[in-house]
Write an enzyme that holds these catalytic residues in place. Structure first.
Site, PDB file in Angstrom:
ATOM      1  N   ASP A  78       0.813  -1.211   0.000  1.00  0.00           N
ATOM      2  CA  ASP A  78       0.000   0.000   0.000  1.00  0.00           C
ATOM      3  C   ASP A  78       0.846   1.260   0.000  1.00  0.00           C
ATOM      4  O   ASP A  78       0.465   2.278  -0.589  1.00  0.00           O
ATOM      5  CB  ASP A  78      -0.933   0.006   1.215  1.00  0.00           C
ATOM      6  CG  ASP A  78      -2.172  -0.844   0.969  1.00  0.00           C
ATOM      7  OD1 ASP A  78      -2.098  -1.760   0.135  1.00  0.00           O
ATOM      8  OD2 ASP A  78      -3.206  -0.595   1.608  1.00  0.00           O
ATOM      9  N   CYS A 119       0.836  -8.266   4.975  1.00  0.00           N
ATOM     10  CA  CYS A 119       0.426  -6.876   4.802  1.00  0.00           C
ATOM     11  C   CYS A 119      -1.049  -6.723   4.448  1.00  0.00           C
ATOM     12  O   CYS A 119      -1.730  -7.652   4.029  1.00  0.00           O
ATOM     13  CB  CYS A 119       1.316  -6.189   3.775  1.00  0.00           C
ATOM     14  SG  CYS A 119       2.995  -5.928   4.420  1.00  0.00           S
ATOM     15  N   ASP A 120      -1.471  -5.514   4.607  1.00  0.00           N
ATOM     16  CA  ASP A 120      -2.811  -4.943   4.515  1.00  0.00           C
ATOM     17  C   ASP A 120      -3.928  -5.831   3.980  1.00  0.00           C
ATOM     18  O   ASP A 120      -4.672  -6.432   4.738  1.00  0.00           O
ATOM     19  CB  ASP A 120      -2.719  -3.656   3.698  1.00  0.00           C
ATOM     20  CG  ASP A 120      -1.841  -2.632   4.408  1.00  0.00           C
ATOM     21  OD1 ASP A 120      -0.786  -3.025   4.930  1.00  0.00           O
ATOM     22  OD2 ASP A 120      -2.200  -1.454   4.458  1.00  0.00           O
ATOM     23  N   LYS A 121      -4.114  -5.934   2.669  1.00  0.00           N
ATOM     24  CA  LYS A 121      -5.251  -6.672   2.109  1.00  0.00           C
ATOM     25  C   LYS A 121      -4.974  -8.151   2.016  1.00  0.00           C
ATOM     26  O   LYS A 121      -5.881  -8.954   1.803  1.00  0.00           O
ATOM     27  CB  LYS A 121      -5.600  -6.158   0.695  1.00  0.00           C
ATOM     28  CG  LYS A 121      -5.796  -4.677   0.564  1.00  0.00           C
ATOM     29  CD  LYS A 121      -6.600  -4.084   1.674  1.00  0.00           C
ATOM     30  CE  LYS A 121      -6.213  -2.660   1.963  1.00  0.00           C
ATOM     31  NZ  LYS A 121      -4.820  -2.429   2.260  1.00  0.00           N
ATOM     32  N   CYS A 193       5.115  -2.364   8.488  1.00  0.00           N
ATOM     33  CA  CYS A 193       5.405  -1.042   9.048  1.00  0.00           C
ATOM     34  C   CYS A 193       5.162  -1.010  10.555  1.00  0.00           C
ATOM     35  O   CYS A 193       4.188  -1.570  11.057  1.00  0.00           O
ATOM     36  CB  CYS A 193       4.569   0.012   8.343  1.00  0.00           C
ATOM     37  SG  CYS A 193       4.816   0.011   6.557  1.00  0.00           S
ATOM     38  N   GLU A 441      -6.903   4.418  -0.353  1.00  0.00           N
ATOM     39  CA  GLU A 441      -6.529   5.028   0.917  1.00  0.00           C
ATOM     40  C   GLU A 441      -6.139   6.481   0.700  1.00  0.00           C
ATOM     41  O   GLU A 441      -5.521   6.824  -0.309  1.00  0.00           O
ATOM     42  CB  GLU A 441      -5.347   4.283   1.554  1.00  0.00           C
ATOM     43  CG  GLU A 441      -5.738   2.950   2.136  1.00  0.00           C
ATOM     44  CD  GLU A 441      -4.611   2.286   2.903  1.00  0.00           C
ATOM     45  OE1 GLU A 441      -4.879   1.297   3.587  1.00  0.00           O
ATOM     46  OE2 GLU A 441      -3.455   2.754   2.811  1.00  0.00           O
ATOM     47  N   SER A 467      -5.425   5.034   5.470  1.00  0.00           N
ATOM     48  CA  SER A 467      -4.358   4.163   5.953  1.00  0.00           C
ATOM     49  C   SER A 467      -4.481   4.012   7.457  1.00  0.00           C
ATOM     50  O   SER A 467      -5.029   4.885   8.146  1.00  0.00           O
ATOM     51  CB  SER A 467      -3.002   4.784   5.605  1.00  0.00           C
ATOM     52  OG  SER A 467      -1.977   4.233   6.404  1.00  0.00           O
TER      53      SER A 467
END
Length: 553
Positions: A78, A119-121, A193, A441, A467
Site C-alpha cells: 500500500d 500486509c494490509d489486504k 510497518c 486510501e 491508511s
C-alpha cells in the site's frame, strides 16, 4: 482425507503420476497434503523475509507427519501504491486472494492450509478464503519491522514519519537534510510497518480470532521466535487436519467480538472494519456495522500506539502482546477455541508479566472509549467510520465549510497549493469501492493535513478509506458512496458540515427539499477506469458498510 480424491483408486492413476512428477515419493502419498499459500515477493518489505519462514513451515509440516506444497499469492504494498493509479488495485486484490486460495485448495483437494501473509489486504484476503473453504487452516503473519533510528536516538515509523515529513518540509518545518535522514532510516529492514497500521492490526486480530499461534501477531520479522512460530504452525496444521478443526469452528461470533474489542482497546486501523465485516460474511457470522460502535462505547482504549500514540509494535510485543491485551480486558473477552487447542481465556490466564506502561489496566485507560467510532446522519445514512483515537479533543466536535473535490489528486493539489484554510471541511468523493474504483486510501491528504499543522482546524471526509497511519479528524467509509448517488455526491462548495463524534453524527446542514432537488439533477459520472478487471470489479462491489464485498446480486 480430502486428498484421497486425487490419490486413491484405479481411476486416479493419472493423478498419482502427475503428483509423482513433482517429486513426491511413494512413501509420502498417504500423508496429509498441506498447501502453504505464500505471499513472498521482492516488492514488499513485509514479505521479503518469507523465504526463510517458508523453510521453517516446511520443516514443521514434515515433522508433524504431513507433506507440504507451496503456491504463490500476489501482494500489493500500500505504501508503494499510495497516491497514484496503483492504489486502485489494493483493496480489490483482497477478493482475488480469497478466490485464488479457494481455487487452488479445491482444484488440488488439499487437506489443510498454512497461510503465510503479512500486509494490509493480503491477510484479510487469506482469512476470507479460509473461512469460505472451511478446511483446517493456520495463519502465519511474517511480523513487524523494527523501528527506524534517526539523530539523537529518535525512533522512526515509516507511515507517519515519511508521509508527514513531506508536508513538514513543504511548510519549512524541517530541512532537506532531515527529510533525507527520515527517508534513509524509516525502513531499516524486513517486516510490516512498525506502528499499529492495517498490516499489524490485522496480524493482531488474526491471533485474537484464534487463527494463529500465540505471539505470532507481534513477534518481530527478524526474530528467532518468528522462525519457531513458523515451525510450530507447520506441525500444528497436521494435527488440525487429523482432528478436523476448521476455521468456522474457531471464527465464531464470540471470536469476532473479541477481535473488535482488541482493535478498539489498541486504537487500531479503521480498515479492520471493512475486513472483519468481509471475513465474517465468509464465515457465515452476522456482524452488523453498528456492533463496532456498541462495543466501542464499553471498551476503553488501553494502549497508546503509534501513529497516534507513543509505542511501536516491538514495545507491545515485549509488554505482553495480544495475550496481555486479552488479560487486561478481563471479563470483556469471551471464551473461544483457538488453533493452539487452548481457549482464549486459558491463553489469557497463562500470561503473568504485563508492562502496564504500555498495556494499561481497565482502571487506568488511555481513553474511556475504544479507538473507532461509527457515525450516522443525513450525510452518511448507512454509516461512516472515524479513528477517534487519533482525533484531538479540540476536533471531536467541528463545524466547517465544505470544500468539494471529486478525486484525491484534486484535493492534494489544493492542500499543497495552500488553498485549504482553518474552518474548512475537505470533501473527497467518488473514491469509494465503486467510484474509485477500489476505495483508495487517503494517506497522502491526511498526512499533509497534519504536516501542514491543520489537524486542529480542518476536517476531512470521504467515501474512500484511510491508511492505518491516518490521524486527525478524518472520516471515511461514508455510505452510500457518491457513485451510488449517496448524499456525499450532493454536497456543494460552501455548504455547512457538522461533525460530532461524541454524538456519533455527521450532518450536512441543508434542508431535505434542497437535497431532493439536487438528487433529481444528479447523474452518475463516467467510470474512471473502463478497461481491465477493475472495470468488472466496479460492477459488483458494494458500499463500505457491507465490508466492500463483491456480489453479483
Amino acid at each position: 482425507m480430502r486428498s484421497d480424491t486425487i490419490k486413491k483408486g484405479l481411476e486416479r492413476t493419472p493423478h498419482r503420476a502427475l503428483i509423482k512428477g513433482t517429486g513426491v515419493p511413494e512413501s509420502e502419498m498417504g500423508k496429509p497434503f498441506i498447501g502453504v499459500a505464500t505471499s513472498f515477493t521482492d516488492l514488499i518489505p513485509g514479505h521479503v523475509g518469507m523465504r526463510d519462514l517458508e523453510r521453517f513451515i516446511e520443516k514443521g509440516v514434515h515433522t508433524g507427519g504431513g507433506y507440504s506444497f507451496f503456491f504463490g499469492i500476489p501482494g500489493v504494498c500500500d505504501g508503494i501504491a499510495m497516491g497514484h493509479k496503483g492504489m486502485h488495485y489494493s483493496l480489490p486484490t483482497r477478493e482475488l486472494i480469497a478466490d485464488m486460495i479457494e481455487s487452488v485448495a479445491e482444484a488440488h483437494r488439499l487437506d489443510g492450509l498454512v497461510l503465510l501473509t503479512n500486509c494490509d489486504k493480503i491477510t484479510p484476503g487469506m482469512l476470507m478464503g479460509a473461512a469460505r473453504l472451511d478446511i483446517p487452516t493456520i495463519v502465519v503473519t511474517a511480523g513487524p519491522m523494527m523501528s527506524g533510528r534517526g539523530s539523537a536516538g529518535r525512533r522512526y515509523s515509516f507511515v507517519s514519519d515519511t508521509f508527514e515529513a513531506m508536508a513538514r518540509y513543504k511548510a519549512g518545518v524541517i530541512d532537506e537534510k532531515e527529510l533525507k535522514i527520515c527517508e534513509d532510516n524509516a525502513c531499516p529492514g524486513m517486516g510490516s510497518c512498525q506502528g499499529l497500521f492495517t498490516a499489524n492490526t490485522m496480524a493482531i486480530l488474526t491471533e485474537t480470532l484464534g487463527m494463529s499461534l500465540p505471539r505470532c501477531g507481534t513477534a518481530l520479522a527478524v526474530s528467532a521466535l518468528k522462525r519457531r512460530i513458523a515451525f510450530a504452525s507447520g506441525e500444528k496444521i497436521v494435527e488440525l487436519v487429523q482432528k478436523n478443526v476448521t476455521p468456522r469452528q474457531i471464527m465464531t461470533r464470540a471470536a469476532f467480538e473479541n477481535a473488535i474489542r482488541v482493535d478498539l482497546a489498541l486504537g487500531g486501523s479503521s480498515n479492520t472494519v471493512l475486513h472483519l465485516l468481509a471475513i465474517a460474511r465468509e464465515a457465515g457470522v452476522e456482524l452488523p456495522l453498528e456492533l463496532f460502535d456498541q462495543l466501542s462505547k464499553e471498551t476503553p482504549q488501553i494502549a497508546s500506539m503509534n501513529p497516534a500514540g507513543d509505542y511501536f509494535m516491538e514495545d507491545l510485543d515485549i509488554a505482553g502482546g495480544v495475550l496481555g491485551v486479552l488479560k487486561q480486558l478481563g471479563s470483556k473477552i469471551k471464551d473461544n477455541p483457538t488453533v493452539l487447542g487452548l481457549s482464549t481465556l486459558q491463553l489469557a490466564a497463562s500470561i503473568e508479566n504485563i508492562d502496564e506502561q504500555v498495556i494499561h489496566p481497565l482502571s487506568n485507560p488511555v481513553k474511556q472509549e475504544g479507538g473507532i467510532a461509527v457515525l450516522f446522519g443525513n450525510l452518511a445514512p448507512k454509516g461512516a467510520v472515524v479513528k477517534q483515537s487519533g482525533v484531538s479533543a479540540a476536533m471531536m466536535q467541528f463545524t466547517g465549510t465544505a470544500r468539494c473535490f471529486d478525486s484525491e489528486e484534486s484535493a492534494m493539489a489544493a492542500l499543497m497549493g495552500g488553498k485549504i484554510k482553518a474552518g474548512d471541511c475537505v470533501v473527497i468523493r467518488y473514491e469509494g469501492p465503486k467510484g474509485g474504483p477500489g476505495m483508495r486510501e487517503m494517506l497522502a491528504p491526511t498526512a499533509t493535513l497534519m504536516g501542514l499543522g491543520l489537524g486542529d482546524s480542518v476536517a476531512l471526509i470521504t467515501d474512500g478509506r484511510f491508511s492505518g497511519g491516518t490521524r486527525g479528524p478524518c472520516v471515511g467509509h461514508i455510505s452510500p458512496e457518491a457513485a451510488e448517488g449517496g448524499p456525499i455526491a450532493l454536497v456543494e462548495e460552501g455548504d455547512t458540515i457538522v461533525l460530532d463524534i461524541p454524538a456519533r453524527r455527521l450532518e450536512l446542514k441543508v434542508d431535505e427539499k434542497t437535497l431532493q432537488d439536487r438528487l433529481s439533477k444528479w447523474r452518475a459520472p463516467e467510470p474512471k477506469i473502463k478497461t481491465g478487471w477493475l472495470a468488472r470489479y466496479a460492477k459488483v462491489v458494494k458500499s463500505a458498510y457491507t465490508g466492500a464485498i463483491t456480489s453479483a446480486d
